[in-house]
Design a protein around this motif. Structure first.
Motif, PDB file in Angstrom:
ATOM      1  N   ASP A   1      86.036  57.281   8.772  1.00 42.03           N
ATOM      2  CA  ASP A   1      86.048  58.234  10.561  1.00 42.03           C
ATOM      3  C   ASP A   1      86.917  59.335  10.455  1.00 42.03           C
ATOM      4  O   ASP A   1      88.265  58.818  10.828  1.00 42.03           O
ATOM      5  CB  ASP A   1      85.779  56.712  11.167  1.00 42.03           C
ATOM      6  N   GLN A   2      86.677  60.569  10.483  1.00 43.05           N
ATOM      7  CA  GLN A   2      87.882  60.835  10.730  1.00 43.05           C
ATOM      8  C   GLN A   2      87.448  61.621  11.911  1.00 43.05           C
ATOM      9  O   GLN A   2      87.760  63.745  11.554  1.00 43.05           O
ATOM     10  CB  GLN A   2      87.785  61.694   9.356  1.00 43.05           C
ATOM     11  N   GLN A   3      86.780  61.816  12.490  1.00 47.15           N
ATOM     12  CA  GLN A   3      87.047  62.637  13.998  1.00 47.15           C
ATOM     13  C   GLN A   3      88.518  62.877  15.149  1.00 47.15           C
ATOM     14  O   GLN A   3      87.725  64.116  15.008  1.00 47.15           O
ATOM     15  CB  GLN A   3      85.709  61.891  15.088  1.00 47.15           C
ATOM     16  N   VAL A   4      89.082  62.053  14.088  1.00 45.30           N
ATOM     17  CA  VAL A   4      90.448  62.897  14.917  1.00 45.30           C
ATOM     18  C   VAL A   4      91.608  62.886  13.706  1.00 45.30           C
ATOM     19  O   VAL A   4      91.938  61.747  13.316  1.00 45.30           O
ATOM     20  CB  VAL A   4      90.421  61.817  16.120  1.00 45.30           C
ATOM     21  N   LYS A   5      92.234  63.849  13.598  1.00 48.03           N
ATOM     22  CA  LYS A   5      93.082  63.965  12.815  1.00 48.03           C
ATOM     23  C   LYS A   5      94.255  64.555  13.295  1.00 48.03           C
ATOM     24  O   LYS A   5      94.611  65.203  13.781  1.00 48.03           O
ATOM     25  CB  LYS A   5      92.071  64.699  11.891  1.00 48.03           C
ATOM     26  N   GLN A   6      95.638  63.753  12.375  1.00 50.25           N
ATOM     27  CA  GLN A   6      96.957  63.838  13.232  1.00 50.25           C
ATOM     28  C   GLN A   6      97.074  64.345  11.670  1.00 50.25           C
ATOM     29  O   GLN A   6      97.517  63.847  11.230  1.00 50.25           O
ATOM     30  CB  GLN A   6      97.324  63.521  13.762  1.00 50.25           C
ATOM     31  N   ASN A   7      97.361  65.717  11.407  1.00 48.36           N
ATOM     32  CA  ASN A   7      97.641  65.532   9.725  1.00 48.36           C
ATOM     33  C   ASN A   7      99.639  65.758   9.496  1.00 48.36           C
ATOM     34  O   ASN A   7      99.371  65.339   8.932  1.00 48.36           O
ATOM     35  CB  ASN A   7      97.254  67.723   9.607  1.00 48.36           C
ATOM     36  N   SER A   8     100.163  65.355   9.963  1.00 51.23           N
ATOM     37  CA  SER A   8     101.331  65.578  10.510  1.00 51.23           C
ATOM     38  C   SER A   8     102.096  63.815  10.525  1.00 51.23           C
ATOM     39  O   SER A   8     101.488  63.483  11.272  1.00 51.23           O
ATOM     40  CB  SER A   8     102.306  66.227  11.028  1.00 51.23           C
ATOM     41  N   PRO A   9     102.405  63.478   9.644  1.00 54.18           N
ATOM     42  CA  PRO A   9     102.865  62.081   9.802  1.00 54.18           C
ATOM     43  C   PRO A   9     104.298  61.712  10.394  1.00 54.18           C
ATOM     44  O   PRO A   9     104.329  60.582  10.688  1.00 54.18           O
ATOM     45  CB  PRO A   9     102.526  61.055   8.424  1.00 54.18           C
ATOM     46  N   SER A  10     104.927  62.760   9.740  1.00 53.75           N
ATOM     47  CA  SER A  10     106.738  62.870  10.507  1.00 53.75           C
ATOM     48  C   SER A  10     106.645  63.982  10.606  1.00 53.75           C
ATOM     49  O   SER A  10     105.811  65.275  10.767  1.00 53.75           O
ATOM     50  CB  SER A  10     107.080  62.053  10.110  1.00 53.75           C
ATOM     51  N   LEU A  11     107.496  63.827  12.343  1.00 50.75           N
ATOM     52  CA  LEU A  11     108.205  65.057  12.547  1.00 50.75           C
ATOM     53  C   LEU A  11     110.040  64.999  13.395  1.00 50.75           C
ATOM     54  O   LEU A  11     109.762  64.105  13.583  1.00 50.75           O
ATOM     55  CB  LEU A  11     107.426  65.721  13.928  1.00 50.75           C
ATOM     56  N   SER A  12     109.925  65.669  12.362  1.00 46.56           N
ATOM     57  CA  SER A  12     111.926  65.933  13.059  1.00 46.56           C
ATOM     58  C   SER A  12     113.001  66.969  13.407  1.00 46.56           C
ATOM     59  O   SER A  12     111.917  67.666  13.331  1.00 46.56           O
ATOM     60  CB  SER A  12     112.996  65.386  11.739  1.00 46.56           C
ATOM     61  N   VAL A  13     112.862  66.633  15.103  1.00 40.32           N
ATOM     62  CA  VAL A  13     113.504  67.914  15.724  1.00 40.32           C
ATOM     63  C   VAL A  13     114.525  67.678  16.507  1.00 40.32           C
ATOM     64  O   VAL A  13     115.507  66.261  16.651  1.00 40.32           O
ATOM     65  CB  VAL A  13     112.546  68.063  17.129  1.00 40.32           C
TER      66      VAL A  13
END
Lengths: 114, 111
Positions: A1-13
């Motif tokens: 079930d991929q109805q909601v996707k967050q394609n970036s598993p990580s982010l550094s800022v």
């Protein structure tokens, strides 16, 4: 079930800069969207939400943008602080008879560097 | 600030045993939910509850699962005969309308 996707598993800022977390959805029935923040061994903490009748909602350092035609939403955090480091989930709900069920993305680990 | 509470924080059980996970939703909320998160996977909807009955349930919520609001404050999830694959974090949530507020979770470990 991929109805909601967050394609970036990580982010550094870097501290003080803007964090932008993205989320895409496929179900056009979704009409309510939420962002949650989660620390390890804790439950999701509600941050901000947006209804499909709006394209922007702002609460302090947090702003959520909704692009319905692209089925895309984003969370902007300005300025980012080290305490913002956590996993961020987007979630979406569709109208139902009574209580809504939420469909969650897989989360993005945000790390804010001092 | 009102919050959802859950007990116990960690439950260890043997396969085949019954477990009851407890939740105290926010007091003026009318909608109640259970979700679970298997390690490394997404948060998944299990069931929603309104007006003393199940509103919706997912495919995960089979006959081994049941929910109850035994009194005016508690909301429980019962798993009748636990399986190894039931090991997960279980989150209770409640809402007055659209925005759901989550409890800290119960970590269920089935051995």
């Amino acid at each position: 079930d991929q109805q909601v996707k967050q394609n970036s598993p990580s982010l550094s800022v870097q501290e003080g800069r803007i964090s932008i977390l993205n989320c895409d959805y496929t179900n056009s029935m979704f009409d309510y969207f939420l962002w949650y923040k989660k620390y390890p061994a804790e439950g999701p903490t509600f941050l901000i939400s947006i209804s499909s009748i709006k394209d922007k909602n702002e609460d302090g350092r947090f702003t959520v943008f909704l692009n319905k035609s692209a089925k895309h939403l984003s969370l902007h955090i300005v300025p980012s602080q080290p305490g913002d480091s956590a996993v961020y989930f987007c979630a979406a709900g569709a109208p139902s008879g009574s209580a809504r069920q939420l469909t969650f993305g897989s989360g993005t680990q945000l790390t804010v560097l001092p | 600030e009102p919050e959802v509470t859950q007990t116990p924080s960690h439950q260890v059980t043997q396969m085949g045993q019954e477990v009851i996970l407890r939740c105290v939703p926010i007091s003026n909320h009318l909608y109640f939910y259970w979700y679970r998160q298997i390690l490394g996977q997404k948060v998944e909807f299990l069931v929603s509850f309104y007006n003393n009955e199940i509103s919706e349930k997912s495919e995960i919520f089979d006959d081994q699962f049941s929910v109850e609001r035994p009194d005016g404050s508690n909301f429980t999830l019962k798993i009748r005969s636990t399986k190894l694959e039931d090991s997960a974090m279980y989150f209770c949530a409640s809402s007055a309308w659209d925005t759901q507020y989550f409890g800290p979770g119960t970590r269920l470990t089935v051995l």
